[in-house]
Scaffold this active site. Sequence first.
Site, PDB file in Angstrom:
ATOM      1  CG  HIS A   1      40.690  65.045  82.085  1.00 30.44           C
ATOM      2  ND1 HIS A   1      41.386  64.336  81.150  1.00 30.44           N
ATOM      3  CD2 HIS A   1      40.114  66.085  81.425  1.00 30.44           C
ATOM      4  CE1 HIS A   1      41.235  64.915  79.968  1.00 30.44           C
ATOM      5  NE2 HIS A   1      40.467  65.975  80.103  1.00 30.44           N
TER       6      HIS A   1
ATOM      7  CE  LYS B   1      37.009  54.421  72.403  1.00 32.61           C
ATOM      8  NZ  LYS B   1      35.947  53.638  73.008  1.00 32.61           N
TER       9      LYS B   1
HETATM   10  S1  SF4 Z   1      38.629  49.508  69.495  1.00 31.70           S
HETATM   11 FE1  SF4 Z   1      37.889  48.421  71.302  1.00 31.70          FE
HETATM   12  S2  SF4 Z   1      39.619  48.261  72.646  1.00 31.70           S
HETATM   13 FE2  SF4 Z   1      40.079  49.845  71.170  1.00 31.70          FE
HETATM   14  S3  SF4 Z   1      39.416  51.797  72.093  1.00 31.70           S
HETATM   15 FE3  SF4 Z   1      37.703  50.986  70.903  1.00 31.70          FE
HETATM   16  S4  SF4 Z   1      36.477  49.809  72.357  1.00 31.70           S
HETATM   17 FE4  SF4 Z   1      38.490  50.113  73.271  1.00 31.70          FE
END
Ligand code: SF4
Lengths: 280, 185
Positions: free
Chosen positions: B39, B104
């Site tokens: 980015h 996320k």
């Molecule tokens: S599950 Fe845990 S290790 Fe995997 S992306 Fe999410 S925070 Fe990071």
Amino acid sequence: MREIKTDTITDAVRQIVMDAATDLGDDVVAALKAAKKVEKSPVGLDILNQIIDNAKIARDEKAPMCQDTGYAVLFVELGQDVHITGGDFEEAINEGVRRGYKDGYLRKSVLGDPIERKNTGDNTPAIIHTQIVPGDKMKITIAPKGGGSENMSEVKMMKPSDGIEGVKSFVLDRVLRSGGNPCPPVIIGVGIGGTFEKCAMLAKKSLLRGVGDRHPNKFYADLELELLEKINKLGVGPQGLGGTTTALDVHVEVHPCHIASLPVAVNTQCHAARHKEVVL
Amino acid sequence: MSEKKIITTPLTDETVEDLKIGDNVLITGTIYTARDAAHKRLVELIDKGAELPFDVKGQIIYFAGPTPPKPGQVIGSAGPTTSYRMNAYTPKLIGAGQKGMIGKGEMSAEVVEAMKKQKAVYFAAVGGAGALISKSITAAEVIAYDDLGAEAIRKLTVKDFPAIVALDCRGGNLFKEGIAKYGQK
Ligand code: SF4
């Protein structure tokens, strides 16, 4: 005096590095399944299903459950009657990490310098915490840690007058502010007491306990359950998209502390709560 | 389980306007991976007025850095990374025509403003479900910044990639709504 060769250490570390990435503990899987029964949000339920399916695919196909296969954090309990031969102890561990991340096709996420930010290419150096204990064995535990949940961790030097209520508010606030960033449902490790670095270490080590394992002291066992209930009432939910499953468990560890201090640390662990151990 | 909306890339204004928070979608077509380091480089190019390594118009950028593929695989595990780290860059890319993000966690008010102005959408994929998600990726090719390793820009061909509309082009915010709905005092 018992001898342990560095080659033996390297081989063992290589294996637990690979196993941890693909094989989620039964305790975590059981907790995810239990959460499905009580989750009120349809989106949250869908996410829990995906996480459970993912864990099964990872185990069956020996695929990393998460692409962030983490920073390799190792805890070593070294028996005082062990004599390590054949080379450098920490280098033996790093070599095991190097081989495990390569042979397991795991992601290399370690940068050689925090400002220059160039990848070391083999996920070393590992973080190694060694404790000397009685006996002639060596126990090695790996807890690979992803960046997303580690970034949502915090240490706070509270005032003694803040007391237990202050500790609770800090933990709840930390979880609320983290939102979906650490991939909830999470497991929350809380360290109370000691010094600045000690409480962080307590929080981290508490995450090695299995989901559902309670603190031996009833006061702290009750505190764990109270925090868990309150966290799940925040509404953050799976992936922060709303719901009643924000945490699968809370673990608290405590230590004596200075008359002037009340250090508290929260180490946030995502649902990919990976750890494996081996005893040599 | 609510019904899933099938969407294909590149995204049009109409597709984006049709999506609202909480929608379950299955994405098919081409998407591009980029994380922090990529980015940074893309935005440096935009600032200089230089050409980007791929045309972002109508495209979805997936915030992800996969594990290396095993022999015979097109890609390793490939779940989303945390999106707030891209807050500083995404408005400029939306300005250049980007229409979607997959990641996320929440994104900033500045990103939401840009999304409202230019009609863009933010999807949440399930963090930590990288082994499952990679099943929906049928081809992968590094198209820029190979030196960044896992952080290189990859062009992915996806079929029925599962995601949830978390921020829509009208300012709808599933993170805030979720807490309001399920939070108990
Ligand atoms: S599950 Fe845990 S290790 Fe995997 S992306 Fe999410 S925070 Fe990071």
